[in-house]
Scaffold this motif. Structure first.
Motif, PDB file in Angstrom:
ATOM      1  N   ASP A 155     -22.553 -20.890  11.159  1.00 13.53           N
ATOM      2  CA  ASP A 155     -24.011 -21.214  11.283  1.00 13.53           C
ATOM      3  C   ASP A 155     -24.283 -22.016  12.301  1.00 13.53           C
ATOM      4  O   ASP A 155     -24.082 -23.241  12.298  1.00 13.53           O
ATOM      5  N   PRO A 156     -24.878 -21.788  13.517  1.00 10.17           N
ATOM      6  CA  PRO A 156     -25.341 -20.230  13.823  1.00 10.17           C
ATOM      7  C   PRO A 156     -24.297 -19.352  14.229  1.00 10.17           C
ATOM      8  O   PRO A 156     -23.123 -19.880  14.634  1.00 10.17           O
ATOM      9  N   ILE A 157     -24.491 -18.101  14.021  1.00  9.07           N
ATOM     10  CA  ILE A 157     -23.386 -17.214  14.292  1.00  9.07           C
ATOM     11  C   ILE A 157     -23.854 -15.953  15.060  1.00  9.07           C
ATOM     12  O   ILE A 157     -23.192 -15.254  15.685  1.00  9.07           O
ATOM     13  N   GLU A 158     -25.194 -15.906  15.275  1.00 11.88           N
ATOM     14  CA  GLU A 158     -25.886 -14.762  16.069  1.00 11.88           C
ATOM     15  C   GLU A 158     -25.140 -14.462  17.475  1.00 11.88           C
ATOM     16  O   GLU A 158     -24.895 -13.385  17.762  1.00 11.88           O
ATOM     17  N   HIS A 159     -24.903 -15.583  18.049  1.00  9.39           N
ATOM     18  CA  HIS A 159     -24.395 -15.352  19.461  1.00  9.39           C
ATOM     19  C   HIS A 159     -22.758 -15.350  19.582  1.00  9.39           C
ATOM     20  O   HIS A 159     -22.158 -15.376  20.495  1.00  9.39           O
ATOM     21  N   SER A 160     -21.877 -15.175  18.269  1.00 11.57           N
ATOM     22  CA  SER A 160     -20.633 -15.149  18.232  1.00 11.57           C
ATOM     23  C   SER A 160     -19.979 -13.809  19.099  1.00 11.57           C
ATOM     24  O   SER A 160     -20.612 -12.816  18.872  1.00 11.57           O
ATOM     25  N   LEU A 161     -19.125 -13.930  19.664  1.00 11.51           N
ATOM     26  CA  LEU A 161     -18.345 -12.833  20.647  1.00 11.51           C
ATOM     27  C   LEU A 161     -17.362 -11.992  19.742  1.00 11.51           C
ATOM     28  O   LEU A 161     -16.931 -11.227  20.187  1.00 11.51           O
ATOM     29  N   SER A 162     -17.095 -12.825  18.517  1.00 13.43           N
ATOM     30  CA  SER A 162     -15.860 -12.367  17.863  1.00 13.43           C
ATOM     31  C   SER A 162     -16.064 -10.816  17.265  1.00 13.43           C
ATOM     32  O   SER A 162     -15.303  -9.998  17.444  1.00 13.43           O
ATOM     33  N   PRO A 163     -17.263 -10.401  16.858  1.00 11.74           N
ATOM     34  CA  PRO A 163     -17.489  -8.982  16.423  1.00 11.74           C
ATOM     35  C   PRO A 163     -17.341  -7.997  17.611  1.00 11.74           C
ATOM     36  O   PRO A 163     -16.195  -7.085  17.364  1.00 11.74           O
ATOM     37  N   SER A 164     -17.796  -8.115  18.809  1.00 12.70           N
ATOM     38  CA  SER A 164     -17.309  -7.314  19.826  1.00 12.70           C
ATOM     39  C   SER A 164     -15.946  -7.266  20.180  1.00 12.70           C
ATOM     40  O   SER A 164     -15.409  -6.254  20.299  1.00 12.70           O
ATOM     41  N   ILE A 165     -15.294  -8.507  20.182  1.00 10.76           N
ATOM     42  CA  ILE A 165     -13.809  -8.466  20.391  1.00 10.76           C
ATOM     43  C   ILE A 165     -12.896  -7.537  19.270  1.00 10.76           C
ATOM     44  O   ILE A 165     -12.199  -6.768  20.039  1.00 10.76           O
ATOM     45  N   HIS A 166     -13.099  -7.979  18.209  1.00 12.26           N
ATOM     46  CA  HIS A 166     -12.345  -7.248  17.232  1.00 12.26           C
ATOM     47  C   HIS A 166     -12.633  -5.651  17.067  1.00 12.26           C
ATOM     48  O   HIS A 166     -11.898  -4.819  16.888  1.00 12.26           O
TER      49      HIS A 166
END
Ligand code: ATR
Length: 271
Positions: free
Chosen positions: A10-21
């Motif tokens: 938190d915050p997590i909206e800008h995480s790039l991890s979902p796109s990478i995985h």
């Protein structure tokens, strides 16, 4: 059945991890999905319980839960215990096993360039959670001395004590007293640069003998990096650590080599 993975924070909206995985799953045709799950600091216990209920296969842990999460693990790796923080959790037959891939993810771009750490001196700017994994990495690779510089001197002192406990000579200093000529490695672990602020230290004396590594990945190049590059220092970008930790987490979960080039491409497209 589709296996589910997540990053919690938190915050997590800008995480790039979902796109990478998710790009990695697609490249390897894996029936898996990876989501960003916002868990506020005060709701970690309930959040973890819900992940157990849906039988999550694995998840990454980011700010502000890396330390707090330790108490909800069933088991943890030696790295996790040494650093006192977790960034990767694997659900192994219902048990949540904690790992820390930040440390080796940080070291990977240094090793890839065949830059030696053993016997060298290191300056670490900042004393937060990220800095702990980084000093542990330098300790593992037998750096000679690690100096911690931080705005809040008491926190610099604490991290320096932690570093000495890992068997490496360590001291601390204020940001204004930093003398870059004493070090080979200069590492920024603070959040200064995220908003395009000027470097915390003077870059005038940074030269070709220095390795300057800023773990900020957005923007890709901070003022510290831009100035150091002008002075011909060896540069390591924050996205390289992000990629390094993601590749290692992937391998823990899937037990196959990660599609490095795909993951890197997504990351560079997104930063
Ligand atoms: P993380 O866990 O990602 O390392 P953190 O624990 O919030 O994040 O640590 C942020 C670091 O950036 C700290 O070392 C902080 O210094 P303080 O300990 O004095 O708070 C440093 N930092 C943040 N903003 C700063 C600023 N404007 N000037 C100097 N240091 C700053």
């Amino acid at each position: 059945m589709t296996r589910t993975f997540a990053v919690i924070g938190d915050p997590i909206e800008h995480s790039l991890s979902p796109s990478i995985h998710n790009a990695a799953f697609k490249a390897l045709n894996l029936d898996c999905t990876y989501i960003a799950y916002r868990i506020p600091r005060s709701e970690l216990k309930e959040g973890i319980e819900s992940l157990r209920q849906i039988k999550i296969s694995g998840f990454n842990v980011t700010i502000p839960h890396k330390i707090e999460m330790m108490q909800y693990l069933d088991e943890s790796s030696p790295e996790c215990k040494m650093i006192g923080a977790v960034n990767t959790v694997s659900n192994e037959n219902g048990k949540f096993i904690g790992y820390n891939t930040d440390m080796d993810g940080f070291l990977e771009p240094i090793k890839k360039r065949s830059i030696g750490i053993s016997g060298e001196s290191v300056l670490v700017l900042g004393s937060g959670g990220a800095a702990r994994a980084i000093v542990a990495g330098f300790a593992k690779e037998r750096a000679k001395k690690i100096t911690i510089a931080n705005r809040t001197i008491q926190k610099a002192q604490e991290l320096s004590k932690f570093t000495s406990g890992l068997g490496v000579e360590s001291d601390h200093t204020t940001l204004s007293d930093v003398d870059v000529s004493k070090y080979k490695f200069i590492i920024n672990t603070t959040s200064v640069g995220l908003k395009n602020e000027s470097s915390l230290i003077s870059t005038n004396k940074i030269n070709t003998n220095h390795v300057v590594y800023d773990i900020i990945y957005m923007p890709m190049s901070t003022d510290l990096i831009t100035q150091s590059k002008k002075n011909s220092a060896t540069i390591i970008y924050g996205y390289e650590m992000l990629l390094g930790q993601a590749v290692l987490a992937f391998q823990i979960w899937h037990k196959i080599p990660a599609p490095y080039d795909t993951m890197k491409k997504v990351l560079l497209g997104g930063v």
